[in-house]
Structures are given as C-alpha cells and as structure tokens.
Design a protein around this motif. Structure first.
Motif, PDB file in Angstrom:
ATOM      1  N   THR A 295       0.852  -1.194   0.000  1.00 24.60           N
ATOM      2  CA  THR A 295       0.000   0.000   0.000  1.00 24.60           C
ATOM      3  C   THR A 295       0.886   1.241   0.000  1.00 24.60           C
ATOM      4  O   THR A 295       2.064   1.181   0.379  1.00 24.60           O
ATOM      5  CB  THR A 295      -0.912   0.046   1.240  1.00 24.60           C
ATOM      6  OG1 THR A 295      -0.101   0.078   2.429  1.00 24.60           O
ATOM      7  CG2 THR A 295      -1.823  -1.168   1.282  1.00 24.60           C
ATOM      8  N   GLU A 315      -2.967  -0.844  -3.970  1.00 29.53           N
ATOM      9  CA  GLU A 315      -3.997   0.030  -3.401  1.00 29.53           C
ATOM     10  C   GLU A 315      -3.469   1.451  -3.289  1.00 29.53           C
ATOM     11  O   GLU A 315      -2.394   1.681  -2.727  1.00 29.53           O
ATOM     12  CB  GLU A 315      -4.410  -0.476  -2.013  1.00 29.53           C
ATOM     13  CG  GLU A 315      -5.445   0.402  -1.324  1.00 29.53           C
ATOM     14  CD  GLU A 315      -5.727  -0.054   0.099  1.00 29.53           C
ATOM     15  OE1 GLU A 315      -6.489   0.648   0.801  1.00 29.53           O
ATOM     16  OE2 GLU A 315      -5.173  -1.103   0.517  1.00 29.53           O
ATOM     17  N   HIS A 347      -7.108   2.161 -10.701  1.00 29.92           N
ATOM     18  CA  HIS A 347      -7.105   2.043  -9.246  1.00 29.92           C
ATOM     19  C   HIS A 347      -7.099   3.406  -8.553  1.00 29.92           C
ATOM     20  O   HIS A 347      -7.249   3.471  -7.329  1.00 29.92           O
ATOM     21  CB  HIS A 347      -5.889   1.241  -8.782  1.00 29.92           C
ATOM     22  CG  HIS A 347      -5.934  -0.208  -9.156  1.00 29.92           C
ATOM     23  ND1 HIS A 347      -5.448  -0.680 -10.360  1.00 29.92           N
ATOM     24  CD2 HIS A 347      -6.409  -1.294  -8.484  1.00 29.92           C
ATOM     25  CE1 HIS A 347      -5.597  -1.996 -10.412  1.00 29.92           C
ATOM     26  NE2 HIS A 347      -6.189  -2.395  -9.282  1.00 29.92           N
TER      27      HIS A 347
END
Length: 364
Positions: A295, A315, A347
C-alpha cells in the motif's frame, strides 16, 4: 559599442572561470572543482599529454613516477602507475596529490613528511589496510580538506584525522567499526561516505563531533534497523541496500533538517512501517522504490518527490498524501512514481486530482 562588447566578454570569461564544475565521480558523489582558487580541473593526466613534455618544460623537480603539470604547479599526478609505495621526495609545494589506482597498501608518516600544505589526497583504488596506516601521517596534515580512500581494504575508520577535513570518502572498503573518537574533532566535515562496507551498528560515541555533517551515505552495509545517534545536522541520508526489518515511529526523530532520504532496496514491507515515521515537514524527497510495499505509505503533505516504483502496491490510499482535502489542505507532490507495481490508472480514486493538485508527473 565595441568597448561594451569587450566588457561583456571579459565578464563572461570571469564568470566561467569562477564557475564550480563537476568532474569525475568519486565514491558516488561528484567532486566539485572551483577554478577560481586555482584547483586542478582534471583528476588524472592519464592519456592527456606526454609525460616527457612535462619534464622538458617544467623547471621544478618532479618524482620519476609522477607528472608535475606546469599549469597546476601545486598538483602532483602519480595515478595509474602500478606503485606499491608512496613516491619519494614529493615536492614541498604539493597541495593536490592524485595517487589513485595503484597498489599501495601502507601509509607511513615519512611518506608525507615534506608536505605541510596538502589540501587534497586522492587514494582511491589502492590496497590500503588499517593496520598499515600510520595515524600520525594524516593528523599532521593540518591543511587537508578532502581525503578520498574509496575502494581499499580498510577495516575501520581511521582515527586522528585532521580537524580541517570537509569531505571524507571511505566507500567500498571492509569497514566494520569506527575507531573511538575518530570524528571527535571533525567539526567542519560536511560529507561522509561509508557505503559498501560492513557496518551493522553505530553507537552514540561513534559520530560525536560531526557538528556540520549534511551528507551521510550508509548504503550497502549490514544495518537491520535505522542506526541511532546520527548527527541532527544531516540533510541527505542514504540507507539503500540494507536489510531493514522495520521503521519505528522514532526512527528519524532528531533530524531537524532532513530533506533527502533514500530507503530503496531495503526489503521493507507495509506492515513494518509506522504510519508516523515520515511525519516531519523538512522532507523534500523520499525514495522507497524496490521494496515489498503493498500500500502507499503515509507521507507529509509537504513532500515534493516520492519514488515507489518496483514494489507490490495494489492500493492507492489517498489519505497517504492528504489527511483532508480543501483550499489550503493538499499535497505538494510534484513527482510520484508508481510504475512497476500491481495497479493501473483504474485504481486511482476519481477525486485524487484534488489532493495532488500541483503534481507535475505521475508514473503508473
């Protein structure tokens, strides 16, 4: 008008002479040369001019193994000669001694006994060993500002270094320890290169005395965590290619002016990075590329350059960059690299542009 043109030409020539230029790359950081103070503009005379020409036109005595160029009467070039020992009878006027790329393993006080005004000593790519280094040899060189001993066989940082040193380059040796009090008197040292060695810890007393240090490279050592007790004056800290197991909240506490931080190739994972570890407003550039992040990490809104390429990120967390979004609350990021991860433009949340409103380039 002709007089005006001549005056402009003279000014341009003077400006060019005073310009500080980068020459060769020594220890990963270019050496900046100021021609205005008469420093040599090359670090090697190899293949530049016939040595016999120098000897025929230079009235001053010159060691047989070296070149003494007329245009830099205080410079002595003894590099790439296959020397096993320091040359004898060095000229007393020597201020710049280039003796890199030889086979020198020892340095004794008699080697530099005749020289009192030495400013640069370039010993890169030799066979220097710590137990064959006479400590008094360097301490007596009170005018020495630049000491380069990259790519040697040193096992520890030398002690009794001259107090006037500004740069100390010891990259790519076998250094596993710092001699007690080695830096105690080096209040003027601004650059210290120790990358490519075997350091695994730094104690509080190891770096005592480094009051002006701004550039510290500890990349490619054996650190498992960010070493503590580092000088608070550091602005550039490089820890790449260490196996860092985690970054705690206080890993960088005490750095008041840290601007550039490199942590690439450290095996870092997202769960091992505390969300507040980078929470200091002085940071300008952060390199976390080539790790194992999944992340985007939390970074200060004042950060301008963030490199996250070649991780495992899938992410995009907008709160990593903006805790809130508003007229005065947005990220100052200019460049963001996310290429080589497990995500694409799809994304990105639709309102990311309101957070990264001054972004110049994004790679994804």
């Amino acid at each position: 008008m002709a007089v005006l043109h001549c005056a402009i030409l003279v000014l341009l020539c003077v400006f060019d002479t005073a310009t500080v230029v980068a020459d060769f790359d020594y220890g990963g950081v270019p050496l900046w040369i100021n021609r205005l103070v008469g420093e040599p503009s090359v670090l090697s005379m190899q293949d530049r001019m016939d040595s016999s020409w120098f000897r025929a036109n230079n009235p001053q005595a010159c060691p047989q193994q070296c070149d003494c160029p007329i245009q830099w009467p205080t410079a002595l070039y003894c590099d790439h000669r296959g020397l096993a020992d320091m040359p004898d009878h060095l000229p007393v006027t020597t201020q710049y001694l280039f003796i890199q790329s030889n086979n020198i393993s020892s340095l004794f006080s008699s080697s530099l006994a005749n020289i009192t005004g030495l400013r640069w000593l370039i010993l890169d790519h030799n066979q220097l060993q710590s137990d064959k280094l006479d400590q008094a040899t360097l301490k007596n060189q009170t005018q020495l500002c630049y000491l380069f001993a990259n790519h040697n066989l040193l096992s520890s940082v030398p002690s009794n270094l001259p107090a006037g040193l500004r740069q100390l380059r010891l990259a790519y040796n076998q250094i596993s320890s710092i001699s007690p009090g080695a830096f105690q008197d080096l209040h003027n040292l601004t650059l210290l290169l120790l990358q490519g060695n075997r350091l695994h810890t730094i104690t509080e007393g190891d770096v005592k005395g480094l009051l002006s240090l701004s550039h510290l490279d500890l990349s490619g050592n054996l650190f498992s965590s960010v070493p503590g007790h580092l000088p608070p004056s550091v602005q550039q800290l490089y820890l790449s290619n260490n196996s860092l197991s985690r970054l705690d909240e206080d890993s960088f506490v005490g750095f008041l002016n840290l601007k550039y931080l490199r942590l690439n190739h450290c095996g870092l994972q997202s769960h091992s990075i505390h969300p507040e570890v980078f929470n200091f407003s002085s940071l300008v550039e952060l390199d976390l590329s080539h790790n194992k992040l999944t992340t985007t990490p939390t970074v200060p809104t004042t950060l301008q350059y963030l490199y996250l390429e070649a991780n495992e990120i899938q992410e995009f967390n907008m709160t990593s960059f903006c805790r809130e979004v508003g007229p005065l609350s947005y990220s100052r990021l200019k460049i963001l690299r996310l290429d080589g991860n497990k995500m694409s433009h799809q994304h990105l949340p639709p309102d990311w542009v309101f957070c990264l409103r001054v972004l110049h380039s994004i790679y994804i």
